[in-house]
Design an enzyme around this catalytic site. Structure first.
Site, mmCIF file in Angstrom:
data_model
loop_
_atom_site.group_PDB
_atom_site.id
_atom_site.type_symbol
_atom_site.label_atom_id
_atom_site.label_comp_id
_atom_site.label_asym_id
_atom_site.label_seq_id
_atom_site.Cartn_x
_atom_site.Cartn_y
_atom_site.Cartn_z
ATOM 1 N N HIS A 72 0.832 -1.210 0.000
ATOM 2 C CA HIS A 72 0.000 0.000 0.000
ATOM 3 C C HIS A 72 0.861 1.253 0.000
ATOM 4 O O HIS A 72 1.857 1.334 0.707
ATOM 5 C CB HIS A 72 -0.933 -0.005 1.209
ATOM 6 C CG HIS A 72 -2.167 -0.821 0.969
ATOM 7 N ND1 HIS A 72 -3.432 -0.327 1.112
ATOM 8 C CD2 HIS A 72 -2.307 -2.093 0.543
ATOM 9 C CE1 HIS A 72 -4.307 -1.265 0.798
ATOM 10 N NE2 HIS A 72 -3.652 -2.356 0.453
ATOM 11 N N TYR A 201 -9.146 6.040 7.336
ATOM 12 C CA TYR A 201 -9.274 6.398 8.760
ATOM 13 C C TYR A 201 -10.246 7.580 8.803
ATOM 14 O O TYR A 201 -9.908 8.668 8.343
ATOM 15 C CB TYR A 201 -7.927 6.818 9.340
ATOM 16 C CG TYR A 201 -6.947 5.680 9.526
ATOM 17 C CD1 TYR A 201 -6.209 5.164 8.462
ATOM 18 C CD2 TYR A 201 -6.736 5.111 10.784
ATOM 19 C CE1 TYR A 201 -5.312 4.117 8.650
ATOM 20 C CE2 TYR A 201 -5.831 4.073 10.979
ATOM 21 C CZ TYR A 201 -5.125 3.578 9.911
ATOM 22 O OH TYR A 201 -4.235 2.550 10.098
ATOM 23 N N PRO A 292 -4.693 0.103 18.712
ATOM 24 C CA PRO A 292 -4.441 -0.321 17.334
ATOM 25 C C PRO A 292 -4.461 0.793 16.280
ATOM 26 O O PRO A 292 -4.112 0.545 15.126
ATOM 27 C CB PRO A 292 -5.571 -1.321 17.062
ATOM 28 C CG PRO A 292 -6.652 -0.957 18.017
ATOM 29 C CD PRO A 292 -5.983 -0.404 19.234
ATOM 30 N N LYS A 296 0.715 -0.458 15.191
ATOM 31 C CA LYS A 296 2.114 -0.634 15.601
ATOM 32 C C LYS A 296 2.409 -1.920 16.379
ATOM 33 O O LYS A 296 3.582 -2.274 16.554
ATOM 34 C CB LYS A 296 2.549 0.559 16.485
ATOM 35 C CG LYS A 296 2.724 1.840 15.714
ATOM 36 C CD LYS A 296 3.935 1.760 14.815
ATOM 37 C CE LYS A 296 3.969 2.883 13.827
ATOM 38 N NZ LYS A 296 4.283 2.488 12.476
ATOM 39 N N TYR A 382 4.062 6.285 10.525
ATOM 40 C CA TYR A 382 3.166 5.190 10.131
ATOM 41 C C TYR A 382 3.939 4.083 9.411
ATOM 42 O O TYR A 382 3.750 2.899 9.670
ATOM 43 C CB TYR A 382 2.049 5.736 9.231
ATOM 44 C CG TYR A 382 0.913 4.761 9.006
ATOM 45 C CD1 TYR A 382 -0.264 4.837 9.757
ATOM 46 C CD2 TYR A 382 1.000 3.758 8.036
ATOM 47 C CE1 TYR A 382 -1.308 3.942 9.561
ATOM 48 C CE2 TYR A 382 -0.036 2.855 7.833
ATOM 49 C CZ TYR A 382 -1.179 2.957 8.594
ATOM 50 O OH TYR A 382 -2.210 2.073 8.397
#
Ligand code: APR
Ligand code: PHB
Length: 389
Positions: A72, A201, A292, A296, A382
């Protein structure tokens, strides 16, 4: 029984540690109190950082990940009226992979059972002993009910949050930090093609929602709910309706499908220090938990055991203790960075019901979606900061 490193727990941390040590010629035995079927069925998160993918590949357990995992190039951040893509390669030159942690565990177990170090399932009464000496041992009962003793040079406590290792470390003194977030996630797995190319998100006045996936035909979705929520109160229709509301965007539609799993997950942060007592070393969920939202948990476990493997190799092959002596501090530096990032993502995206908080969150989201500097900071965290072994 005797081995160099006794490993308690066959989650991703323990299994990968055993593999990394074997590649350096160090023996280990992995002890797991659950059955193989149970360990392979546990549904967990599914985003792998670049360094996690590289580590698994270099360890020779990345073939199926490379074949079936989905690379991704970013994520979408959404708030009402806006869905903005953060382009990770453009922002920081890295990507992430969607590949279920369950699949990582299966791959590690398959490799281990095909000629790797011993991996014993369904053991019980596991007790690490004499960890303050150079010859610690693990007492346990094997699957046939026989009492066993495993003599070791070092022990790795990779037995997760509810394991037996962390209390042994804390008995000698230590500290824990904890934050319980006032919300939970309701997660579903559904037989439906993802309605999106990248993860979404989404901030929404009703609460956060996340659209993730496991494969081109399986979606994983989450809703922010209150911590005491009973799963029985959430029919599939109610879940899909809430997801559709929170992801709503003109010209876009959420595809629904058969729900094959649903559960409510707590959201908490936990850090235990130090990550070592004598010859007992903690790694992964045994030492820390992150909520979550930052994806990580598994990545931190992989980072820990990468550091720990190098430190144990140095100790057991060269009799040099410099890397084991600095292991806890070096691991905890990354743990706190990821704890901060997970807190940042969680606080930015989950609604608390407070109108002032909501305006701050929207301001932060607009900032990340309009400033390259703010977006890069998120992207670097991220996709995973480099690991200094
Ligand atoms: N004896 C032997 N094994 C034990 C014991 C015990 N007393 N207690 C727990 N275990 C086993 C658990 O059954 C589990 O298989 O230890 C393993 C710990 O694995 P995980 O909980 O998966 O933890 P870890 O390997 O650190 O994985 C990192 O990443 O995404 C996150 O939380 C997620 O678990 C995941 C973590
Ligand atoms: C998941 O796919 O389970 C997942 C993805 C991203 C997250 C958390 C969980 O931040």
């Amino acid at each position: 029984m005797r081995t160099q490193v006794g490993i308690i727990g066959a989650g991703p941390a323990g299994l990968l540690l055993s593999r990394l040590l074997a590649l350096q010629g160090i023996d280990s035995v992995v002890l797991e109190n659950r059955s193989r079927a149970y360990v392979e069925a546990r549904i967990r998160a599914g985003i792998l950082e670049q360094h996690t993918v590289d580590t698994l590949t270099e360890a020779g357990v990345g073939d199926r990940l490379r074949r079936e995992g989905l690379e991704h190039h970013g994520i979408y951040l959404q708030y009402p009226g806006t869905r903005h893509k953060l382009d990770f390669p453009a922002l920081c030159g890295r990507t992430v992979w969607v590949y279920g942690q369950t699949e990582v565990t299966k791959d590690l177990i398959t490799t281990q059972l095909a000629g790797g170090p011993p991996l014993l399932f369904e053991v019980s009464d596991v007790i690490p002993e004499d960890v303050d000496t150079d010859s610690p041992r693990i007492r346990f009962t094997d699957a046939d009910g026989n009492a066993q003793v495993l003599e070791c040079d070092a022990i790795a406590g990779t037995d997760g949050f509810h394991g037996v290792s962390r209390p042994v470390v804390q008995q000698a003194g230590g500290r824990v930090w904890e934050r319980t977030y006032p919300y939970a996630w309701l997660g579903i797995l559904a037989d439906v093609a993802p309605s999106t190319d990248e993860l979404i998100y989404a901030w929404h006045p009703d609460g956060f929602a996340l659209h993730s996936m496991r494969s081109p035909s399986v979606s994983r979705l989450y809703l922010q709910v209150s911590p005491g929520e009973q799963i029985e109160d959430w029919s599939d229709d109610r879940i899909w309706d809430n997801l559709a509301t929170r992801f709503a965007l003109d010209g876009w539609e959420l595809c629904t499908g058969t729900v094959t799993d649903k559960s409510v997950l707590p959201m908490r942060s936990f850090v235990s220090a130090p990550m070592r007592r004598g010859r007992l070393f903690l790694a992964g969920d045994a030492a820390h938990i992150v909520p979550p939202t930052g994806a990580k948990g598994l990545n931190l476990a992989v980072a820990d055991v990468t550091l720990l493997a190098a430190a144990l190799v140095r100790l057991l092959r060269e009799q040099r203790s410099d890397l084991v002596d600095s292991y806890s501090d070096r691991a905890l530096a990354r743990v706190w960075r990821c704890t901060h990032f997970s807190w940042f993502m969680t606080s930015m995206l989950h609604t608390s019901g407070d109108a002032f908080d909501a305006e701050l969150q929207l301001s932060q989201l607009r900032r990340v979606c309009s400033s390259e500097a703010a977006a890069r900071e998120l992207a670097e965290n991220y996709t995973g900061l480099p690991l200094d072994v």
